[in-house]
Design a protein around this motif. Structure first.
Motif, PDB file in Angstrom:
ATOM      1  N   ASN A  19      12.000  35.277 -27.269  1.00 17.70           N
ATOM      2  CA  ASN A  19      10.818  34.526 -27.414  1.00 17.70           C
ATOM      3  C   ASN A  19       9.615  35.505 -27.928  1.00 17.70           C
ATOM      4  O   ASN A  19       8.679  35.122 -28.504  1.00 17.70           O
ATOM      5  CB  ASN A  19      10.372  33.504 -26.152  1.00 17.70           C
ATOM      6  CG  ASN A  19      11.238  32.438 -26.373  1.00 17.70           C
ATOM      7  OD1 ASN A  19      11.597  32.073 -27.259  1.00 17.70           O
ATOM      8  ND2 ASN A  19      11.127  31.735 -24.988  1.00 17.70           N
ATOM      9  N   GLN A  23       7.425  35.351 -31.467  1.00 17.15           N
ATOM     10  CA  GLN A  23       6.091  34.873 -31.693  1.00 17.15           C
ATOM     11  C   GLN A  23       5.236  35.935 -32.666  1.00 17.15           C
ATOM     12  O   GLN A  23       4.224  35.764 -33.113  1.00 17.15           O
ATOM     13  CB  GLN A  23       5.406  35.159 -30.466  1.00 17.15           C
ATOM     14  CG  GLN A  23       5.778  33.803 -29.296  1.00 17.15           C
ATOM     15  CD  GLN A  23       5.229  33.794 -28.143  1.00 17.15           C
ATOM     16  OE1 GLN A  23       4.486  34.617 -27.685  1.00 17.15           O
ATOM     17  NE2 GLN A  23       5.364  32.620 -27.393  1.00 17.15           N
ATOM     18  N   TYR A  31       5.796  27.173 -36.113  1.00 18.04           N
ATOM     19  CA  TYR A  31       5.668  26.513 -34.954  1.00 18.04           C
ATOM     20  C   TYR A  31       3.972  25.982 -34.698  1.00 18.04           C
ATOM     21  O   TYR A  31       3.964  24.867 -34.332  1.00 18.04           O
ATOM     22  CB  TYR A  31       5.940  27.833 -34.055  1.00 18.04           C
ATOM     23  CG  TYR A  31       5.465  27.364 -32.490  1.00 18.04           C
ATOM     24  CD1 TYR A  31       6.406  26.569 -31.618  1.00 18.04           C
ATOM     25  CD2 TYR A  31       4.296  27.896 -31.836  1.00 18.04           C
ATOM     26  CE1 TYR A  31       6.054  26.270 -30.215  1.00 18.04           C
ATOM     27  CE2 TYR A  31       3.712  27.484 -30.517  1.00 18.04           C
ATOM     28  CZ  TYR A  31       4.873  26.846 -29.839  1.00 18.04           C
ATOM     29  OH  TYR A  31       4.359  26.430 -28.679  1.00 18.04           O
ATOM     30  N   LYS A  35       2.939  22.417 -33.801  1.00 17.20           N
ATOM     31  CA  LYS A  35       1.824  22.320 -32.487  1.00 17.20           C
ATOM     32  C   LYS A  35       0.891  21.450 -32.864  1.00 17.20           C
ATOM     33  O   LYS A  35       0.178  20.576 -32.268  1.00 17.20           O
ATOM     34  CB  LYS A  35       1.728  23.610 -31.810  1.00 17.20           C
ATOM     35  CG  LYS A  35       2.430  24.192 -31.209  1.00 17.20           C
ATOM     36  CD  LYS A  35       3.004  23.493 -29.721  1.00 17.20           C
ATOM     37  CE  LYS A  35       1.859  23.595 -29.037  1.00 17.20           C
ATOM     38  NZ  LYS A  35       2.079  22.872 -27.607  1.00 17.20           N
ATOM     39  N   SER A  40       5.105  18.846 -28.637  1.00 16.79           N
ATOM     40  CA  SER A  40       5.164  19.862 -27.398  1.00 16.79           C
ATOM     41  C   SER A  40       5.716  21.218 -27.805  1.00 16.79           C
ATOM     42  O   SER A  40       6.372  21.256 -29.065  1.00 16.79           O
ATOM     43  CB  SER A  40       6.271  19.185 -26.353  1.00 16.79           C
ATOM     44  OG  SER A  40       7.512  19.127 -26.930  1.00 16.79           O
ATOM     45  N   ASP A  41       5.720  22.185 -26.872  1.00 18.14           N
ATOM     46  CA  ASP A  41       6.207  23.438 -27.073  1.00 18.14           C
ATOM     47  C   ASP A  41       7.741  23.513 -27.563  1.00 18.14           C
ATOM     48  O   ASP A  41       8.145  24.104 -28.677  1.00 18.14           O
ATOM     49  CB  ASP A  41       6.083  24.488 -25.955  1.00 18.14           C
ATOM     50  CG  ASP A  41       4.565  24.945 -25.851  1.00 18.14           C
ATOM     51  OD1 ASP A  41       3.816  24.750 -26.548  1.00 18.14           O
ATOM     52  OD2 ASP A  41       4.478  25.310 -24.659  1.00 18.14           O
ATOM     53  N   GLU A  42       8.444  22.745 -26.806  1.00 15.74           N
ATOM     54  CA  GLU A  42       9.897  22.567 -27.224  1.00 15.74           C
ATOM     55  C   GLU A  42       9.920  21.889 -28.424  1.00 15.74           C
ATOM     56  O   GLU A  42      11.088  22.238 -29.143  1.00 15.74           O
ATOM     57  CB  GLU A  42      10.583  21.752 -25.776  1.00 15.74           C
ATOM     58  CG  GLU A  42      12.282  21.810 -25.953  1.00 15.74           C
ATOM     59  CD  GLU A  42      12.654  23.166 -25.676  1.00 15.74           C
ATOM     60  OE1 GLU A  42      13.692  23.695 -26.502  1.00 15.74           O
ATOM     61  OE2 GLU A  42      12.077  24.185 -25.194  1.00 15.74           O
ATOM     62  N   LYS A  45       9.292  24.297 -31.294  1.00 16.96           N
ATOM     63  CA  LYS A  45      10.290  25.359 -31.481  1.00 16.96           C
ATOM     64  C   LYS A  45      11.700  24.830 -32.197  1.00 16.96           C
ATOM     65  O   LYS A  45      12.474  25.369 -32.878  1.00 16.96           O
ATOM     66  CB  LYS A  45      10.893  25.852 -30.133  1.00 16.96           C
ATOM     67  CG  LYS A  45       9.499  26.866 -29.519  1.00 16.96           C
ATOM     68  CD  LYS A  45      10.227  27.341 -28.261  1.00 16.96           C
ATOM     69  CE  LYS A  45       9.063  28.430 -27.575  1.00 16.96           C
ATOM     70  NZ  LYS A  45       9.489  28.896 -26.238  1.00 16.96           N
TER      71      LYS A  45
END
Length: 82
Positions: A19, A23, A31, A35, A40-42, A45
């Motif tokens: 991870n 980034q 990403y 967002k 959500s983050d998941e 991704k």
């Protein structure tokens, strides 16, 4: 350049090992897009992973070289020599 005895998966091609590496790569823009859409983050991704898979498939399908893929979660691409 791949050789007949060398296969790869997308994350290897993009040099994404974890991870922290992810980034620092261009994928972070995809990403961030998801967002900013309220995911959500998941979810973000997952969506950017799918997007990069489709982009890789598009590039490979237009190459004069042919590749074989398996049906696993992380597709492995193997060069097929002519």
């Amino acid at each position: 350049m791949t050789t007949p005895e060398k296969s790869f998966i997308c994350s290897e091609l993009l040099k994404i090992l974890n991870n922290a590496d992810w980034q620092k790569k261009p994928l972070c823009y995809m990403y961030d897009y998801y967002k900013n859409q309220g995911e959500s983050d998941e979810e973000a991704k997952n969506h950017d992973s799918v997007d990069i898979g489709w982009l890789l498939l598009e590039v490979i399908s237009e190459m004069p070289r042919k590749f074989e893929t398996d049906s696993s979660y992380r597709k492995t691409y193997t060069y097929i020599p002519e």
